[in-house]
Design a protein around this motif. Structure first.
Motif, PDB file in Angstrom:
ATOM      1  N   TYR A 154      64.091  65.328  79.413  1.00 17.12           N
ATOM      2  CA  TYR A 154      65.213  66.255  79.601  1.00 17.12           C
ATOM      3  C   TYR A 154      65.492  66.450  81.082  1.00 17.12           C
ATOM      4  O   TYR A 154      66.652  66.585  81.501  1.00 17.12           O
ATOM      5  CB  TYR A 154      64.884  67.582  78.927  1.00 17.12           C
ATOM      6  CG  TYR A 154      66.040  68.548  78.884  1.00 17.12           C
ATOM      7  CD1 TYR A 154      67.233  68.212  78.249  1.00 17.12           C
ATOM      8  CD2 TYR A 154      65.948  69.798  79.482  1.00 17.12           C
ATOM      9  CE1 TYR A 154      68.300  69.093  78.217  1.00 17.12           C
ATOM     10  CE2 TYR A 154      67.010  70.690  79.455  1.00 17.12           C
ATOM     11  CZ  TYR A 154      68.178  70.327  78.817  1.00 17.12           C
ATOM     12  OH  TYR A 154      69.244  71.196  78.790  1.00 17.12           O
TER      13      TYR A 154
ATOM     14  N   ASP B  83      68.966  77.795  76.901  1.00 16.25           N
ATOM     15  CA  ASP B  83      69.329  76.416  76.551  1.00 16.25           C
ATOM     16  C   ASP B  83      68.504  75.964  75.351  1.00 16.25           C
ATOM     17  O   ASP B  83      67.280  75.819  75.439  1.00 16.25           O
ATOM     18  CB  ASP B  83      69.082  75.501  77.749  1.00 16.25           C
ATOM     19  CG  ASP B  83      69.627  74.099  77.533  1.00 16.25           C
ATOM     20  OD1 ASP B  83      70.049  73.787  76.414  1.00 16.25           O
ATOM     21  OD2 ASP B  83      69.638  73.323  78.513  1.00 16.25           O
TER      22      ASP B  83
ATOM     23  N   GLN C 206      68.486  73.033  73.978  1.00 13.51           N
ATOM     24  CA  GLN C 206      67.936  71.693  74.203  1.00 13.51           C
ATOM     25  C   GLN C 206      66.644  71.764  75.014  1.00 13.51           C
ATOM     26  O   GLN C 206      65.711  70.982  74.775  1.00 13.51           O
ATOM     27  CB  GLN C 206      68.965  70.821  74.916  1.00 13.51           C
ATOM     28  CG  GLN C 206      70.197  70.510  74.064  1.00 13.51           C
ATOM     29  CD  GLN C 206      71.199  69.631  74.780  1.00 13.51           C
ATOM     30  OE1 GLN C 206      71.005  69.277  75.950  1.00 13.51           O
ATOM     31  NE2 GLN C 206      72.268  69.266  74.104  1.00 13.51           N
TER      32      GLN C 206
ATOM     33  N   GLN D 203      62.442  64.186  72.150  1.00 11.84           N
ATOM     34  CA  GLN D 203      62.709  64.279  73.585  1.00 11.84           C
ATOM     35  C   GLN D 203      61.734  65.247  74.234  1.00 11.84           C
ATOM     36  O   GLN D 203      61.591  66.389  73.802  1.00 11.84           O
ATOM     37  CB  GLN D 203      64.140  64.743  73.855  1.00 11.84           C
ATOM     38  CG  GLN D 203      64.505  64.731  75.329  1.00 11.84           C
ATOM     39  CD  GLN D 203      65.883  65.315  75.611  1.00 11.84           C
ATOM     40  OE1 GLN D 203      66.221  66.381  75.101  1.00 11.84           O
ATOM     41  NE2 GLN D 203      66.670  64.624  76.419  1.00 11.84           N
TER      42      GLN D 203
ATOM     43  N   GLU E 252      67.313  63.375  82.244  1.00 14.10           N
ATOM     44  CA  GLU E 252      68.675  63.379  81.706  1.00 14.10           C
ATOM     45  C   GLU E 252      69.592  64.257  82.553  1.00 14.10           C
ATOM     46  O   GLU E 252      70.730  63.875  82.872  1.00 14.10           O
ATOM     47  CB  GLU E 252      68.667  63.862  80.261  1.00 14.10           C
ATOM     48  CG  GLU E 252      70.049  63.886  79.623  1.00 14.10           C
ATOM     49  CD  GLU E 252      70.054  64.482  78.229  1.00 14.10           C
ATOM     50  OE1 GLU E 252      71.105  64.425  77.566  1.00 14.10           O
ATOM     51  OE2 GLU E 252      69.004  65.027  77.802  1.00 14.10           O
ATOM     52  N   ASN E 253      69.109  65.440  82.923  1.00 12.05           N
ATOM     53  CA  ASN E 253      69.937  66.344  83.726  1.00 12.05           C
ATOM     54  C   ASN E 253      70.098  65.852  85.160  1.00 12.05           C
ATOM     55  O   ASN E 253      71.181  65.986  85.751  1.00 12.05           O
ATOM     56  CB  ASN E 253      69.326  67.752  83.730  1.00 12.05           C
ATOM     57  CG  ASN E 253      69.606  68.511  82.462  1.00 12.05           C
ATOM     58  OD1 ASN E 253      70.670  69.100  82.298  1.00 12.05           O
ATOM     59  ND2 ASN E 253      68.653  68.504  81.536  1.00 12.05           N
TER      60      ASN E 253
ATOM     61  N   THR F 199      68.890  63.152  67.094  1.00 13.44           N
ATOM     62  CA  THR F 199      68.902  64.619  67.070  1.00 13.44           C
ATOM     63  C   THR F 199      67.896  65.204  68.066  1.00 13.44           C
ATOM     64  O   THR F 199      67.460  66.332  67.900  1.00 13.44           O
ATOM     65  CB  THR F 199      68.586  65.130  65.652  1.00 13.44           C
ATOM     66  OG1 THR F 199      67.292  64.650  65.249  1.00 13.44           O
ATOM     67  CG2 THR F 199      69.635  64.669  64.657  1.00 13.44           C
ATOM     68  N   ARG F 200      67.528  64.418  69.062  1.00  8.46           N
ATOM     69  CA  ARG F 200      66.550  64.831  70.083  1.00  8.46           C
ATOM     70  C   ARG F 200      65.220  65.237  69.450  1.00  8.46           C
ATOM     71  O   ARG F 200      64.557  66.175  69.905  1.00  8.46           O
ATOM     72  CB  ARG F 200      67.111  65.981  70.930  1.00  8.46           C
ATOM     73  CG  ARG F 200      68.400  65.648  71.666  1.00  8.46           C
ATOM     74  CD  ARG F 200      68.931  66.835  72.442  1.00  8.46           C
ATOM     75  NE  ARG F 200      70.164  66.499  73.128  1.00  8.46           N
ATOM     76  CZ  ARG F 200      70.237  66.039  74.382  1.00  8.46           C
ATOM     77  NH1 ARG F 200      69.124  65.882  75.072  1.00  8.46           N
ATOM     78  NH2 ARG F 200      71.397  65.737  74.929  1.00  8.46           N
ATOM     79  N   GLN F 201      64.831  64.514  68.420  1.00 12.68           N
ATOM     80  CA  GLN F 201      63.638  64.903  67.671  1.00 12.68           C
ATOM     81  C   GLN F 201      62.338  64.616  68.411  1.00 12.68           C
ATOM     82  O   GLN F 201      61.295  65.175  68.067  1.00 12.68           O
ATOM     83  CB  GLN F 201      63.609  64.214  66.297  1.00 12.68           C
ATOM     84  CG  GLN F 201      63.569  62.697  66.336  1.00 12.68           C
ATOM     85  CD  GLN F 201      64.965  62.077  66.299  1.00 12.68           C
ATOM     86  OE1 GLN F 201      65.941  62.728  66.651  1.00 12.68           O
ATOM     87  NE2 GLN F 201      65.051  60.841  65.837  1.00 12.68           N
TER      88      GLN F 201
ATOM     89  N   ASN G  99      63.941  72.896  72.637  1.00 13.38           N
ATOM     90  CA  ASN G  99      63.611  71.793  71.737  1.00 13.38           C
ATOM     91  C   ASN G  99      62.702  70.787  72.433  1.00 13.38           C
ATOM     92  O   ASN G  99      61.718  70.308  71.839  1.00 13.38           O
ATOM     93  CB  ASN G  99      64.898  71.111  71.273  1.00 13.38           C
ATOM     94  CG  ASN G  99      64.620  69.881  70.438  1.00 13.38           C
ATOM     95  OD1 ASN G  99      64.187  69.970  69.291  1.00 13.38           O
ATOM     96  ND2 ASN G  99      64.875  68.712  71.005  1.00 13.38           N
ATOM     97  N   ALA G 100      63.006  70.479  73.701  1.00 10.89           N
ATOM     98  CA  ALA G 100      62.153  69.564  74.453  1.00 10.89           C
ATOM     99  C   ALA G 100      60.763  70.158  74.675  1.00 10.89           C
ATOM    100  O   ALA G 100      59.750  69.447  74.608  1.00 10.89           O
ATOM    101  CB  ALA G 100      62.810  69.223  75.792  1.00 10.89           C
TER     102      ALA G 100
ATOM    103  N   GLN H  15      67.662  60.655  75.316  1.00 16.59           N
ATOM    104  CA  GLN H  15      67.834  61.853  74.494  1.00 16.59           C
ATOM    105  C   GLN H  15      66.737  61.999  73.444  1.00 16.59           C
ATOM    106  O   GLN H  15      66.669  63.031  72.774  1.00 16.59           O
ATOM    107  CB  GLN H  15      69.193  61.829  73.814  1.00 16.59           C
ATOM    108  CG  GLN H  15      70.359  61.863  74.782  1.00 16.59           C
ATOM    109  CD  GLN H  15      71.708  61.790  74.087  1.00 16.59           C
ATOM    110  OE1 GLN H  15      71.779  61.723  72.851  1.00 16.59           O
ATOM    111  NE2 GLN H  15      72.773  61.808  74.866  1.00 16.59           N
TER     112      GLN H  15
END
Length: 317
Positions: free
Chosen positions: A274, A81, A83, A269, A277-278, A265-267, A86-87, A261
């Motif tokens: 996360y 994933d 995302q 997060q 969010e899920n 752009t989830r810069q 990124n997190a 988020q």
């Protein structure tokens, strides 16, 4: 016939067997009874949620419907994933940017407050005031300070000819702004912990070092810092736990419909954002449980690395 008389032996009283057994039980069992409440509460509110979260992460666990066992499928999807990674990058980046200067400033404050000067108690109390302030209020104030159009920071930078920065729109700028919020709130707290540890160091060590010609700087590196190692390990672990679980500051930094988020752009997060969010936006509780398990693993790994680094930097037993 001897003139000396034999000493009179005191009469021995025999204690009942049940009292002897009760005394032994009290002697051996009391320590366990005293520490049992902590472990009971930890088991209910600490260990059980961790185990149950891991169990949930092994399932496809929607809000409604059947819970299907999927094994490690959630973890396989999580490792692929983008995302999630990124997190994780944002979380570690904000942690490093905030923690390193925070510890340096806290040590400097502690050394300064450990000296004798007027109104030292007032200053010692003053450094803890940011920590008792509401984190929501602190975040909202800093959000206005770093606002693009009317923020104080951009107004000051404009005086030097710097173009206004949209602090919430870029990765590096949002990391810096959020890190400053964290540092402002927690630096004084760590400084007081360091100060308490410094005051427990025997004064004779500093006197002996001064007689040997050691300067204040040399005394800090050779006496103060090595003896602060247990305190450094404690503050490091607590900072790691708080840093990896960072949530409120980035959530309120750019409030709005998509605040969870962490920007367009989830810069910024974080992992906790996360997870929420899920779990509470997408209602994928099994996947959120896998994220929670990875956060726990990340805290454990970073804590072990930092303990090793602290021991290497300030000396080992």
């Amino acid at each position: 016939m001897s003139d000396t008389l034999a000493p009179v032996q005191p009469a021995q009283t025999t204690r009942p067997a049940w009292r002897v057994r009760l005394s032994r039980l009290d002697h051996k069992g009391s320590p366990y009874a005293f520490v049992a409440p902590f472990f009971i509460f930890f088991g209910i509110f600490g260990a059980f949620p961790l185990i149950y979260t891991f169990w949930v992460s092994l399932h496809d666990w929607p809000l409604l419907g059947e819970h299907a066992f999927t094994g490690l499928e959630n973890y396989q999807n999580l490792l692929q994933d983008a995302q999630f990674w990124n997190a994780a990058k944002n979380t570690l980046g904000i942690f490093v940017v905030s923690t390193v200067p925070q510890f340096a400033l806290a040590l400097w404050l502690a050394v300064t407050l450990n000296r004798k000067f007027r109104a030292q108690t007032l200053f010692r109390v003053g450094v803890i005031i940011p920590n008792v302030t509401s984190v929501a209020a602190v975040t909202l104030i800093f959000s206005m300070i770093f606002a693009k159009s009317f923020g104080l920071v951009n107004w000051v930078l404009g005086g030097f000819g710097v173009t206004a920065i949209d602090w919430a729109a870029h990765t590096w700028s949002s990391w810096l702004a959020i890190s400053l919020m964290v540092d402002w709130r927690w630096t004084g707290y760590n400084a007081l912990i360091f100060l308490a540890a410094m005051q427990a160091i025997p004064k004779e060590l500093y006197e002996a070092a001064a007689i040997d010609g050691a300067s204040r700087t040399r005394q800090f590196w050779s006496v103060t810092l090595p003896l602060l190692r247990p305190t450094l390990i404690f503050t490091t672990i607590t900072s790691i736990i708080g840093g990896v679980q960072l949530f409120t500051e980035p959530l309120l930094f750019a409030p709005g419909a998509g605040a969870i988020q962490g920007g367009t752009t989830r810069q910024f997060q974080t992992l906790t954002m996360y997870l929420i969010e899920n779990g509470f936006t997408r209602f994928e509780f099994g996947y959120a449980g896998a994220v929670a398990a990875m956060i726990f693993l990340l805290v454990l790994i970073i804590s072990l690395i930092n303990i090793w680094l602290v021991r290497r930097l300030v000396g080992s037993d």
